[in-house]
Design an enzyme around this catalytic site. Structure first.
Site, PDB file in Angstrom:
ATOM      1  N   ARG A  23       0.822  -1.225   0.000  1.00 29.91           N
ATOM      2  CA  ARG A  23       0.000   0.000   0.000  1.00 29.91           C
ATOM      3  C   ARG A  23       0.851   1.268   0.000  1.00 29.91           C
ATOM      4  NH1 ARG A  23      -5.646  -0.746   1.941  1.00 29.91           N
ATOM      5  NH2 ARG A  23      -6.179  -2.689   0.945  1.00 29.91           N
ATOM      6  N   ARG A  27      -3.922   6.646   0.427  1.00 29.74           N
ATOM      7  CA  ARG A  27      -4.457   7.845   1.065  1.00 29.74           C
ATOM      8  C   ARG A  27      -3.506   8.669   1.903  1.00 29.74           C
ATOM      9  NH1 ARG A  27     -10.420   6.359   2.541  1.00 29.74           N
ATOM     10  NH2 ARG A  27     -11.260   6.766   0.456  1.00 29.74           N
ATOM     11  N   ARG A  36      -7.417  10.959  -6.603  1.00 28.20           N
ATOM     12  CA  ARG A  36      -8.578  10.142  -6.243  1.00 28.20           C
ATOM     13  C   ARG A  36      -9.861  10.972  -6.349  1.00 28.20           C
ATOM     14  NH1 ARG A  36     -12.355   7.414  -4.806  1.00 28.20           N
ATOM     15  NH2 ARG A  36     -12.549   6.014  -3.019  1.00 28.20           N
ATOM     16  N   ASP A  73      -6.677  -3.379  -7.343  1.00 30.16           N
ATOM     17  CA  ASP A  73      -7.222  -3.954  -6.115  1.00 30.16           C
ATOM     18  C   ASP A  73      -7.505  -5.432  -6.330  1.00 30.16           C
ATOM     19  OD1 ASP A  73      -8.184  -2.927  -3.335  1.00 30.16           O
ATOM     20  OD2 ASP A  73      -9.633  -4.445  -3.951  1.00 30.16           O
ATOM     21  N   TYR A 149     -14.448 -11.951   0.618  1.00 25.45           N
ATOM     22  CA  TYR A 149     -15.187 -10.728   0.257  1.00 25.45           C
ATOM     23  C   TYR A 149     -16.426 -11.059  -0.573  1.00 25.45           C
ATOM     24  CZ  TYR A 149     -11.381  -8.007   2.167  1.00 25.45           C
ATOM     25  OH  TYR A 149     -10.471  -7.462   3.028  1.00 25.45           O
TER      26      TYR A 149
HETATM   27  O1  1CP Z   1       0.147   0.395  -3.221  1.00 29.01           O
HETATM   28  C1  1CP Z   1      -0.323  -0.758  -3.270  1.00 29.01           C
HETATM   29  O2  1CP Z   1      -0.075  -1.644  -2.437  1.00 29.01           O
HETATM   30  C2  1CP Z   1      -1.124  -1.127  -4.497  1.00 29.01           C
HETATM   31  C3  1CP Z   1      -2.505  -1.146  -4.492  1.00 29.01           C
HETATM   32  C4  1CP Z   1      -3.386  -2.039  -3.626  1.00 29.01           C
HETATM   33  C5  1CP Z   1      -3.250  -3.394  -3.245  1.00 29.01           C
HETATM   34  C6  1CP Z   1      -2.058  -4.299  -3.426  1.00 29.01           C
HETATM   35  C7  1CP Z   1      -4.648  -1.599  -3.175  1.00 29.01           C
HETATM   36  C8  1CP Z   1      -5.194  -0.263  -3.368  1.00 29.01           C
HETATM   37  N1  1CP Z   1      -5.285  -2.667  -2.601  1.00 29.01           N
HETATM   38  C9  1CP Z   1      -4.458  -3.765  -2.620  1.00 29.01           C
HETATM   39  C10 1CP Z   1      -4.750  -5.120  -2.140  1.00 29.01           C
HETATM   40  C11 1CP Z   1      -5.939  -5.354  -1.295  1.00 29.01           C
HETATM   41  N2  1CP Z   1      -7.199  -4.838  -1.393  1.00 29.01           N
HETATM   42  C12 1CP Z   1      -5.955  -6.321  -0.258  1.00 29.01           C
HETATM   43  C13 1CP Z   1      -4.782  -7.220   0.078  1.00 29.01           C
HETATM   44  C14 1CP Z   1      -3.793  -6.573   0.973  1.00 29.01           C
HETATM   45  C15 1CP Z   1      -4.274  -6.194   2.326  1.00 29.01           C
HETATM   46  O3  1CP Z   1      -4.606  -7.120   3.135  1.00 29.01           O
HETATM   47  O4  1CP Z   1      -4.325  -4.999   2.618  1.00 29.01           O
HETATM   48  C16 1CP Z   1      -7.230  -6.323   0.305  1.00 29.01           C
HETATM   49  C17 1CP Z   1      -7.736  -7.183   1.453  1.00 29.01           C
HETATM   50  C18 1CP Z   1      -8.028  -5.375  -0.423  1.00 29.01           C
HETATM   51  C19 1CP Z   1      -9.472  -5.089  -0.228  1.00 29.01           C
HETATM   52  C20 1CP Z   1      -9.730  -3.647  -0.015  1.00 29.01           C
HETATM   53  N3  1CP Z   1      -9.535  -2.688  -0.956  1.00 29.01           N
HETATM   54  C21 1CP Z   1     -10.200  -3.001   1.154  1.00 29.01           C
HETATM   55  C22 1CP Z   1     -10.627  -3.697   2.427  1.00 29.01           C
HETATM   56  C23 1CP Z   1      -9.495  -3.947   3.359  1.00 29.01           C
HETATM   57  C24 1CP Z   1      -9.989  -4.700   4.580  1.00 29.01           C
HETATM   58  O5  1CP Z   1      -9.492  -4.346   5.676  1.00 29.01           O
HETATM   59  O6  1CP Z   1     -10.823  -5.584   4.478  1.00 29.01           O
HETATM   60  C25 1CP Z   1     -10.254  -1.628   0.895  1.00 29.01           C
HETATM   61  C26 1CP Z   1     -10.680  -0.536   1.831  1.00 29.01           C
HETATM   62  C27 1CP Z   1      -9.821  -1.455  -0.445  1.00 29.01           C
HETATM   63  C28 1CP Z   1      -9.720  -0.177  -1.205  1.00 29.01           C
HETATM   64  C29 1CP Z   1      -8.343   0.248  -1.547  1.00 29.01           C
HETATM   65  N4  1CP Z   1      -7.487  -0.511  -2.340  1.00 29.01           N
HETATM   66  C30 1CP Z   1      -6.325   0.172  -2.540  1.00 29.01           C
HETATM   67  C31 1CP Z   1      -6.436   1.434  -1.837  1.00 29.01           C
HETATM   68  C32 1CP Z   1      -5.383   2.517  -1.804  1.00 29.01           C
HETATM   69  C33 1CP Z   1      -7.693   1.460  -1.216  1.00 29.01           C
HETATM   70  C34 1CP Z   1      -8.259   2.611  -0.390  1.00 29.01           C
HETATM   71  C35 1CP Z   1      -9.498   3.134  -0.983  1.00 29.01           C
HETATM   72  C36 1CP Z   1      -9.564   4.552  -1.477  1.00 29.01           C
HETATM   73  O7  1CP Z   1      -8.626   5.267  -1.804  1.00 29.01           O
HETATM   74  O8  1CP Z   1     -10.737   4.938  -1.552  1.00 29.01           O
END
Ligand code: 1CP
Length: 343
Positions: A23, A27, A36, A73, A149
């Protein structure tokens, strides 16, 4: 020119260790928040190549990380399979839950490549935008985590719905998992064809299953994905991240065929150095909360981790993703601290 991140995945040590952060785009960066806001929805950001490319590059431009991770994602796969997926401000992902094999059978591979084409377009544009020393990492969620999910419909604490489905109807749940294996192989293959240097498989919810089910729904599907990718690309570096797997990191590392494992924050490094297959590279595992506090305590945690990993090829990373409250200056301090190190 050599890419230190890839050298380590080939089994060589580098001092200082290469560094990137899960990540690393997101944000906590003001430039991300700005883009965004322009993109509209989160999925629009993922599916607009020019935005996805820019967001991927933001942390590289700021910090010069050794690897860029494609901005996307794990939930683009359910979207590509035809499930309703949205991201709700303040709540996170919301999916129309799939609670039975009959509902799962309505999903299909037919639209996957078309829906995800902009992701591959972003990858191919990125290959021309990174320096010769910076690797590009593609990724996907592992089938179990993505199924969590898809079945729960949102982030869950107890995983009752998905566990009830897989314990009560393993055959029907297995059909959903087979589809996810097929979709994941297609998605990762398309990223490799478009130019990523390595891939990471995120199994964020590895830690919620008992051992027999862990072997069936975590290890076996990932083993199949790795085997299918290796048939086409025998030397493709593949990092597995079975977050929360505890002692099951060992059967995961031994049986999936991954090149390297990413260690979550709770893994004891002394234990891991001893217990994991000889020579297997590791990535990790500073607690992202150290980046909220920063200071000498964070510096000491960096030193401890680099010292503890001296017996293996090591990539410095977090034990989980960067928290959105993180001050970008603290990330700079972390990178500088890691790069001060040499043997
Ligand atoms: O910079 C990076 O790492 C690249 C982008 C990336 C990756 C690898 C994002 C962007 N998401 C992910 C993987 C991801 N998404 C995972 C696996 C890693 C982890 O455990 O964190 C998971 C579970 C998700 C699902 C997800 N996407 C959630 C839920 C998390 C949870 O606690 O259950 C959320 C909130 C997102 C949205 C998201 N994805 C990525 C970002 C920066 C965001 C934030 C949303 C936004 O800006 O509105």
């Amino acid at each position: 020119m050599a890419k230190p991140f890839l050298d380590v995945l080939k089994g060589d040590r580098r001092d200082p260790p290469p560094i990137w952060l899960m990540r690393q785009a997101g944000r906590y960066l003001p430039e991300y928040r700005e883009l965004r806001a322009k993109a509209g929805g989160f999925l629009d950001l993922c599916y607009t190549p020019e935005f996805a490319v820019e967001v991927t590059l933001q942390p590289i431009e700021r910090y010069g990380f050794d690897a860029a991770i494609l901005f996307s994602d794990i939930l683009v796969i359910p979207d590509g399979l035809g499930q309703d997926v949205s991201f709700v401000e303040g709540t996170g992902p919301v999916l129309k839950p799939i609670r039975s094999a009959t509902e799962a059978d309505l999903l299909s591979m037919d639209g996957l490549q078309k829906t995800l084409a902009p992701v591959y377009e972003a990858v191919s544009r990125l290959t021309g935008r990174l320096g010769a020393e910076t690797a590009l990492v593609g990724f996907a969620g592992a089938p179990w985590t993505v199924a969590c999910y898809m079945v729960e419909g949102r982030t869950s604490r107890d995983f009752h719905a998905v566990k009830s489905f897989c314990y009560s109807d393993p055959e029907g749940f297995g059909r959903l998992m087979d589809l996810l294996v097929e979709a994941t192989v297609a998605h990762l293959s398309a990223q490799v064809e478009a130019g990523v240097d390595a891939v990471q498989i995120f199994e964020s919810h590895a830690g919620v299953l008992p051992e027999p089910e862990f072997m069936t729904w975590v290890v076996e599907p990932i083993r199949q994905i790795v085997a299918a990718l290796r048939e086409k690309w025998p030397n493709l570096p593949i990092i597995g991240f079975p977050r929360g797997a505890g002692p099951m990191y060992v059967p995961f590392a031994e049986n999936t065929g991954v090149t390297a494992v990413s260690l979550d924050t709770s893994v004891s490094l002394d234990w891991a150095m001893d217990a994991l297959p000889v020579g297997m590279p590791v990535q990790g595992n500073i607690d992202p909360v150290f980046l909220l506090t920063g200071g000498n305590e964070m510096d000491r945690a960096v030193e401890r981790i680099i010292d503890a990993c001296r017996s293996r090829p090591h990539i410095f990373n977090l034990g989980h993703g960067v928290d959105k409250q993180t001050d970008p200056k603290t990330v700079q301090r972390l990178v500088s601290k890691v790069r001060e190190f040499s043997s």
